[in-house]
Design a protein around this motif. Structure first.
Motif, PDB file in Angstrom:
ATOM      1  N   LYS A  13       0.771  -1.333  -0.088  1.00 55.30           N
ATOM      2  CA  LYS A  13      -0.093   0.016   0.034  1.00 55.30           C
ATOM      3  C   LYS A  13       0.900   1.353   0.001  1.00 55.30           C
ATOM      4  O   LYS A  13       0.392   2.414  -0.013  1.00 55.30           O
ATOM      5  N   LEU A  14       2.114   1.279   0.071  1.00 53.67           N
ATOM      6  CA  LEU A  14       3.093   2.264   0.023  1.00 53.67           C
ATOM      7  C   LEU A  14       3.027   3.380  -0.936  1.00 53.67           C
ATOM      8  O   LEU A  14       2.679   4.428  -0.873  1.00 53.67           O
ATOM      9  N   THR A  15       2.864   2.944  -2.192  1.00 49.82           N
ATOM     10  CA  THR A  15       2.625   3.680  -3.472  1.00 49.82           C
ATOM     11  C   THR A  15       1.353   4.794  -3.163  1.00 49.82           C
ATOM     12  O   THR A  15       1.150   5.883  -3.312  1.00 49.82           O
ATOM     13  N   GLU A  19       0.905   8.693  -2.725  1.00 43.65           N
ATOM     14  CA  GLU A  19      -0.085   9.494  -3.707  1.00 43.65           C
ATOM     15  C   GLU A  19      -0.979  10.218  -2.631  1.00 43.65           C
ATOM     16  O   GLU A  19      -1.366  11.642  -3.015  1.00 43.65           O
ATOM     17  N   VAL A  20      -1.663   9.801  -1.606  1.00 44.33           N
ATOM     18  CA  VAL A  20      -2.821  10.358  -1.049  1.00 44.33           C
ATOM     19  C   VAL A  20      -2.210  11.523  -0.284  1.00 44.33           C
ATOM     20  O   VAL A  20      -2.622  12.559   0.071  1.00 44.33           O
ATOM     21  N   MET A  21      -0.904  11.391   0.382  1.00 45.46           N
ATOM     22  CA  MET A  21      -0.112  12.276   1.170  1.00 45.46           C
ATOM     23  C   MET A  21       0.305  13.613   0.388  1.00 45.46           C
ATOM     24  O   MET A  21      -0.038  14.699   0.946  1.00 45.46           O
ATOM     25  N   ARG A  22       0.515  13.164  -0.784  1.00 44.15           N
ATOM     26  CA  ARG A  22       1.052  14.494  -1.683  1.00 44.15           C
ATOM     27  C   ARG A  22      -0.286  15.366  -1.881  1.00 44.15           C
ATOM     28  O   ARG A  22      -0.165  16.320  -1.800  1.00 44.15           O
ATOM     29  N   LYS A  23      -1.383  14.440  -2.547  1.00 44.88           N
ATOM     30  CA  LYS A  23      -2.476  15.234  -2.794  1.00 44.88           C
ATOM     31  C   LYS A  23      -3.159  15.806  -1.717  1.00 44.88           C
ATOM     32  O   LYS A  23      -4.088  16.783  -1.895  1.00 44.88           O
ATOM     33  N   VAL A  31      11.103   7.437   3.222  1.00 43.44           N
ATOM     34  CA  VAL A  31      10.514   5.980   3.397  1.00 43.44           C
ATOM     35  C   VAL A  31      11.602   5.334   3.510  1.00 43.44           C
ATOM     36  O   VAL A  31      12.698   5.041   3.095  1.00 43.44           O
ATOM     37  N   ILE A  32      11.701   4.549   4.683  1.00 49.81           N
ATOM     38  CA  ILE A  32      12.626   3.607   5.351  1.00 49.81           C
ATOM     39  C   ILE A  32      12.172   2.317   5.692  1.00 49.81           C
ATOM     40  O   ILE A  32      11.117   2.036   6.110  1.00 49.81           O
ATOM     41  N   ASP A  33      12.843   1.244   5.032  1.00 50.20           N
ATOM     42  CA  ASP A  33      12.755  -0.132   5.245  1.00 50.20           C
ATOM     43  C   ASP A  33      12.690  -0.297   6.779  1.00 50.20           C
ATOM     44  O   ASP A  33      13.836   0.033   7.303  1.00 50.20           O
ATOM     45  N   THR A  64       9.513  -6.101   6.876  1.00 47.04           N
ATOM     46  CA  THR A  64       8.268  -6.366   6.507  1.00 47.04           C
ATOM     47  C   THR A  64       7.315  -5.027   6.801  1.00 47.04           C
ATOM     48  O   THR A  64       6.140  -5.045   6.283  1.00 47.04           O
ATOM     49  N   ASN A  65       8.153  -3.876   6.984  1.00 51.91           N
ATOM     50  CA  ASN A  65       7.456  -2.582   7.268  1.00 51.91           C
ATOM     51  C   ASN A  65       8.058  -1.388   6.253  1.00 51.91           C
ATOM     52  O   ASN A  65       9.236  -1.520   6.015  1.00 51.91           O
ATOM     53  N   LYS A  66       7.228  -0.558   5.976  1.00 48.67           N
ATOM     54  CA  LYS A  66       7.723   0.638   5.424  1.00 48.67           C
ATOM     55  C   LYS A  66       7.473   1.817   6.501  1.00 48.67           C
ATOM     56  O   LYS A  66       6.389   1.956   6.923  1.00 48.67           O
ATOM     57  N   THR A  67       8.694   2.546   6.945  1.00 42.36           N
ATOM     58  CA  THR A  67       8.374   3.818   7.732  1.00 42.36           C
ATOM     59  C   THR A  67       8.489   5.117   6.923  1.00 42.36           C
ATOM     60  O   THR A  67       9.509   5.202   6.399  1.00 42.36           O
ATOM     61  N   ILE A  68       7.344   5.822   7.168  1.00 44.62           N
ATOM     62  CA  ILE A  68       7.118   6.886   6.302  1.00 44.62           C
ATOM     63  C   ILE A  68       7.488   8.262   7.238  1.00 44.62           C
ATOM     64  O   ILE A  68       6.669   8.213   8.019  1.00 44.62           O
TER      65      ILE A  68
END
Length: 121
Positions: A13-15, A19-23, A31-33, A64-68
């Protein structure tokens, strides 16, 4: 200003999240693994050094995670982004989604938001 943090347990769901954050007002994000300590402990024995465990997980591609991380200018924009993310990708009350939180910042310099040379509220 605020630091907006999402630890996303569903990297697919990262992409969409970005996109939602930017909009909705985010001017950028990092973004960090990442991987939770619980995952490390499940994968390896407790007596193995954690650094070695993390190195092996990285080599195995086991993140397993993406930290934003995103610096957000106002509480209004922060709330707008958080609401939009949940509306688009799913509720963070679902514990499998991850966690979303923010922290107030008292100093920011550089980045896309602008340059600040003094402490602010």
């Amino acid at each position: 200003m605020y630091l907006f943090v999402i630890i996303l347990n569903k990297p697919e769901k990262l992409t969409k999240v970005l996109e939602v954050m930017r909009k909705n007002g985010s001017k950028g994000a990092t973004v960090i693994d990442s991987i939770g300590a619980g995952e490390i402990m499940k994968k390896f024995e407790e007596d193995q050094p954690m650094i070695a465990s993390i190195k092996r997980l990285k080599e195995d591609g086991f993140y397993t995670n993406k930290t934003i991380l995103s610096v957000v200018e106002s509480k209004e924009i922060l709330e707008k982004i958080a609401e939009a993310v949940e509306n688009e990708v799913g509720s963070f009350s679902d514990k499998t989604m991850g966690i979303m939180f923010s922290m107030p910042l008292n100093m920011v310099r550089g980045g896309k938001i602008g340059r600040f040379d003094k402490v602010f509220e």
